[in-house]
Write an enzyme that holds these catalytic residues in place. Structure first.
Site, PDB file in Angstrom:
ATOM      1  N   HIS A 153     -48.514 -39.667 -57.568  1.00 50.87           N
ATOM      2  CA  HIS A 153     -47.843 -38.389 -57.821  1.00 50.87           C
ATOM      3  C   HIS A 153     -48.473 -37.269 -56.995  1.00 50.87           C
ATOM      4  O   HIS A 153     -47.767 -36.459 -56.377  1.00 50.87           O
ATOM      5  CB  HIS A 153     -47.914 -38.038 -59.305  1.00 50.87           C
ATOM      6  CG  HIS A 153     -46.898 -38.720 -60.157  1.00 50.87           C
ATOM      7  ND1 HIS A 153     -46.870 -40.084 -60.325  1.00 50.87           N
ATOM      8  CD2 HIS A 153     -45.870 -38.226 -60.899  1.00 50.87           C
ATOM      9  CE1 HIS A 153     -45.875 -40.408 -61.130  1.00 50.87           C
ATOM     10  NE2 HIS A 153     -45.246 -39.304 -61.494  1.00 50.87           N
ATOM     11  N   HIS A 202     -54.713 -40.488 -65.012  1.00 52.45           N
ATOM     12  CA  HIS A 202     -55.497 -40.614 -63.781  1.00 52.45           C
ATOM     13  C   HIS A 202     -56.884 -40.028 -63.976  1.00 52.45           C
ATOM     14  O   HIS A 202     -57.072 -39.063 -64.721  1.00 52.45           O
ATOM     15  CB  HIS A 202     -54.825 -39.875 -62.614  1.00 52.45           C
ATOM     16  CG  HIS A 202     -53.795 -40.688 -61.890  1.00 52.45           C
ATOM     17  ND1 HIS A 202     -54.102 -41.811 -61.151  1.00 52.45           N
ATOM     18  CD2 HIS A 202     -52.449 -40.537 -61.779  1.00 52.45           C
ATOM     19  CE1 HIS A 202     -53.000 -42.319 -60.627  1.00 52.45           C
ATOM     20  NE2 HIS A 202     -51.983 -41.563 -60.998  1.00 52.45           N
TER      21      HIS A 202
END
Length: 239
Positions: A153, A202
């Site tokens: 992302h 993450h």
């Protein structure tokens, strides 16, 4: 005196352009070097303490499944992270490419597709190569099916929005408008990365690597485009 100044003006302009090119190339090299250093630290496990500390900082100590902040903040995090998702990035890229196609700006269209498409491929290859596990330190309510490093992302947001920012800024007449567009591109990129850590999907270093890799790739694509424009292969107005 005026005549002497006018005579030297082309050399001054040329030198100024050369300085800008050198500064830009130094920025590219510096970003790649920083990324290489970060990859080395991650592979050796030297970032574990940092990653854990930041991830826990964004969680309620009494309930690690609960990100800090009001419920609307968590909802905003989910909305922001969508700006770096595959569907959003692909959709924006194709729609913008269609705009360039209708304007017969084929080089701009191909430049955008190559930059974003290449970034997607590089991100996938990097994830497959490093195969870093997703954080298990905190629970998260998000569907993930790829490895963690680098953050796809974050990388795609940096690649797509910085590239789009350059394409838009180049046609704007005033520097303040150019700065505004590039600031928006940077802001979206940063918010996407922060949202990935906030949601717990993450490690912070995944996001840092994604930002750096995406920015480096976007800058490399711009360098190539400028070279091709200088050689006459694409329209100079594109870059």
């Amino acid at each position: 005196m005026n005549g002497s100044f006018l005579a030297t003006l082309p050399d001054l302009v040329r030198r100024n352009v050369e300085v800008k090119v050198l500064v830009f190339l130094a920025l590219v090299v510096g970003t790649i070097w920083g990324l290489a250093e970060l990859v080395s630290e991650v592979v050796e496990g030297d970032t574990t303490t940092f990653d854990r500390a930041i991830l826990l900082l964004l969680r309620n100590p009494a309930d690690l499944s609960d990100p800090i902040g009001a419920p609307w903040v968590e909802e905003a995090g989910r909305d922001l992270t969508a700006f770096g998702g595959a569907i959003m990035i692909t959709g924006i890229t194709l729609l913008t490419s269609g705009f360039f196609l209708l304007r017969r700006q084929y080089a701009s269209m191909l430049y955008l597709l190559a930059a974003v498409g290449g970034g997607i491929v590089l991100s996938s290859l990097a994830k497959g190569f490093f195969e870093r596990a997703r954080p298990e330190l905190v629970p998260y309510d998000s569907l993930v099916y790829t490895s963690s490093f680098p953050s796809g992302h974050s990388m795609m947001a940096a690649t797509a929005y910085l590239t789009l920012g350059v394409l838009i800024a180049r046609i704007l007449p005033q520097n303040r408008l150019k700065a505004y567009v590039m600031s928006i591109a940077l802001l979206i990129t940063i918010l996407v990365g922060v949202s990935r850590v906030y949601l717990g999907v993450h490690w912070p270093t995944d996001v840092l690597a994604g930002w750096m890799a995406g920015a480096a790739w976007a800058m490399i694509c711009l360098v190539v485009a400028r070279y091709l424009a200088h050689r006459g292969y694409i329209e100079t107005s594109m870059v």
